[in-house]
Structures are given as C-alpha cells and as structure tokens.
Design a protein around this motif. Sequence first.
Motif, short mmCIF file in Angstrom:
data_model
loop_
_atom_site.label_atom_id
_atom_site.label_comp_id
_atom_site.label_asym_id
_atom_site.label_seq_id
_atom_site.Cartn_x
_atom_site.Cartn_y
_atom_site.Cartn_z
N SER A 117 -1.41 1.52 -12.87
CA SER A 117 -2.11 2.71 -12.39
C SER A 117 -2.02 2.79 -10.87
O SER A 117 -1.70 1.81 -10.21
CB SER A 117 -3.59 2.68 -12.81
N VAL A 118 -2.26 3.99 -10.36
CA VAL A 118 -2.41 4.17 -8.92
C VAL A 118 -3.89 3.94 -8.65
O VAL A 118 -4.74 4.63 -9.20
CB VAL A 118 -1.97 5.57 -8.47
N ALA B 45 2.42 7.86 -9.39
CA ALA B 45 1.79 8.31 -10.63
C ALA B 45 2.86 8.50 -11.71
O ALA B 45 2.65 8.13 -12.87
CB ALA B 45 1.02 9.60 -10.40
N ALA B 46 4.01 9.05 -11.35
CA ALA B 46 5.10 9.22 -12.31
C ALA B 46 5.62 7.87 -12.79
O ALA B 46 5.89 7.67 -13.98
CB ALA B 46 6.23 10.04 -11.69
N ALA B 47 5.75 6.91 -11.88
CA ALA B 47 6.20 5.56 -12.25
C ALA B 47 5.20 4.91 -13.20
O ALA B 47 5.59 4.27 -14.18
CB ALA B 47 6.38 4.71 -11.00
N SER B 48 3.92 5.08 -12.92
CA SER B 48 2.87 4.53 -13.79
C SER B 48 2.95 5.14 -15.17
O SER B 48 2.89 4.43 -16.19
CB SER B 48 1.48 4.79 -13.20
N ASN B 49 3.09 6.45 -15.23
CA ASN B 49 3.17 7.13 -16.51
C ASN B 49 4.40 6.67 -17.29
O ASN B 49 4.31 6.40 -18.50
CB ASN B 49 3.20 8.65 -16.29
N ALA B 50 5.53 6.56 -16.63
CA ALA B 50 6.76 6.12 -17.30
C ALA B 50 6.61 4.70 -17.84
O ALA B 50 6.95 4.42 -19.00
CB ALA B 50 7.94 6.20 -16.33
N TRP B 51 6.09 3.81 -17.03
CA TRP B 51 5.92 2.41 -17.47
C TRP B 51 4.98 2.33 -18.67
O TRP B 51 5.27 1.69 -19.66
CB TRP B 51 5.40 1.55 -16.33
N CYS C 197 -2.90 1.78 -3.76
CA CYS C 197 -1.83 0.87 -4.14
C CYS C 197 -1.54 1.03 -5.62
O CYS C 197 -2.30 1.67 -6.35
CB CYS C 197 -2.22 -0.57 -3.84
N LEU C 198 -0.43 0.45 -6.06
CA LEU C 198 -0.16 0.33 -7.48
C LEU C 198 -0.89 -0.90 -7.98
O LEU C 198 -0.89 -1.94 -7.30
CB LEU C 198 1.33 0.16 -7.74
N ALA C 199 -1.48 -0.81 -9.14
CA ALA C 199 -2.21 -1.95 -9.69
C ALA C 199 -1.97 -2.05 -11.18
O ALA C 199 -1.93 -1.05 -11.88
CB ALA C 199 -3.70 -1.82 -9.41
N GLY C 200 -1.82 -3.26 -11.63
CA GLY C 200 -1.78 -3.55 -13.05
C GLY C 200 -3.15 -4.08 -13.44
O GLY C 200 -3.73 -4.90 -12.72
N PHE D 79 0.84 -1.19 0.00
CA PHE D 79 0.00 0.00 0.00
C PHE D 79 0.87 1.24 0.00
O PHE D 79 1.94 1.27 0.62
CB PHE D 79 -0.94 0.00 1.21
N LEU D 80 0.42 2.25 -0.70
CA LEU D 80 1.17 3.50 -0.82
C LEU D 80 0.82 4.46 0.29
O LEU D 80 -0.35 4.60 0.67
CB LEU D 80 0.86 4.17 -2.17
N ARG D 81 1.85 5.15 0.78
CA ARG D 81 1.62 6.26 1.70
C ARG D 81 1.20 7.47 0.85
O ARG D 81 1.49 7.54 -0.34
CB ARG D 81 2.89 6.58 2.48
N HIS D 82 0.54 8.41 1.47
CA HIS D 82 0.09 9.59 0.73
C HIS D 82 1.27 10.37 0.13
O HIS D 82 1.13 10.96 -0.94
CB HIS D 82 -0.78 10.48 1.60
N ASP D 83 2.44 10.36 0.80
CA ASP D 83 3.59 11.07 0.25
C ASP D 83 4.23 10.32 -0.93
O ASP D 83 5.13 10.84 -1.58
CB ASP D 83 4.63 11.36 1.33
N GLN D 84 3.76 9.12 -1.25
CA GLN D 84 4.28 8.35 -2.38
C GLN D 84 3.38 8.44 -3.62
O GLN D 84 3.75 7.94 -4.68
CB GLN D 84 4.40 6.86 -2.01
N LEU D 85 2.22 9.07 -3.51
CA LEU D 85 1.27 9.07 -4.62
C LEU D 85 1.82 9.75 -5.87
O LEU D 85 1.64 9.24 -6.98
CB LEU D 85 -0.05 9.73 -4.20
N ALA D 86 2.51 10.87 -5.74
CA ALA D 86 3.04 11.56 -6.91
C ALA D 86 4.12 10.71 -7.59
O ALA D 86 4.15 10.60 -8.82
CB ALA D 86 3.60 12.93 -6.53
N VAL D 87 5.01 10.10 -6.82
CA VAL D 87 6.04 9.23 -7.39
C VAL D 87 5.40 8.02 -8.05
O VAL D 87 5.81 7.60 -9.14
CB VAL D 87 7.06 8.80 -6.30
#
Length: 118
Positions: free
Chosen positions: A66-67, A50-56, A76-79, A40-48
Amino acid sequence: MADTDSMSLQFDLDETGRTLTVRFMTTKRLLVAFVTDGHFLRHDQLAVAAAASNAWNTEQLNPMLSVWDVRGPRPCLAGVCNLPLTCCVTQADFDALASDWVERARQMFTRCHQVFKL
C-alpha cells in the motif's frame, strides 16, 4: 532494534541497494508486520505507487502493498501483514511464515524499484 511495543529487523535488498526494515508491532487483536524499504515517495510518484500497489495485490491475490501515510509529509510504499494474536503456531511455523513475508517483501520492493522506478 527493540522497544517495549515493537521489534525491528533489517535485511539488505541487494537488487536495489536498499534495506528492508520489518517492524513487528501488536494491537489489541493482531500481530502486525510493517515492511518498508526506506524510500519516501515524492508527491508526483503517488499515482504510480498506487498503480504498482494495485498491480502487485491483484497478481498476488493476497493484498500486502500500500501507499502509506499519503497525508503525511513523507509518504512511502509499505507492505503490511498480520496475524490474530489468538492464533497458535509453533515457533518453526512462525519462522517459516515470517521468512515468507520477508521474501515476498523483497520481491515486491525489487519490482517496484525496477519496473515502476519507485
């Protein structure tokens, strides 16, 4: 694990020490495979995230990451992959497709863990 609406499979993700869970579900029109690594993602990880999702998604040319559930208490991150229920594939072809989904998810979550520290 299985119930009347879905079936879940788990795979070890040795590279990160986590477990991938693939949950197959149906809607009226689609077979959906939802993949998560249980982190599970912490709220301070949401922007990173989202950037990881966009890059992938940009690199792969086939959006999958996606987030998920950012409004919920535990995003969470989900495929996510899907097929129309009206498609006709052999069991061997479906097995190959599902194996490809799992392998791409392994690569995706390993990269998110190693590169983006998610």
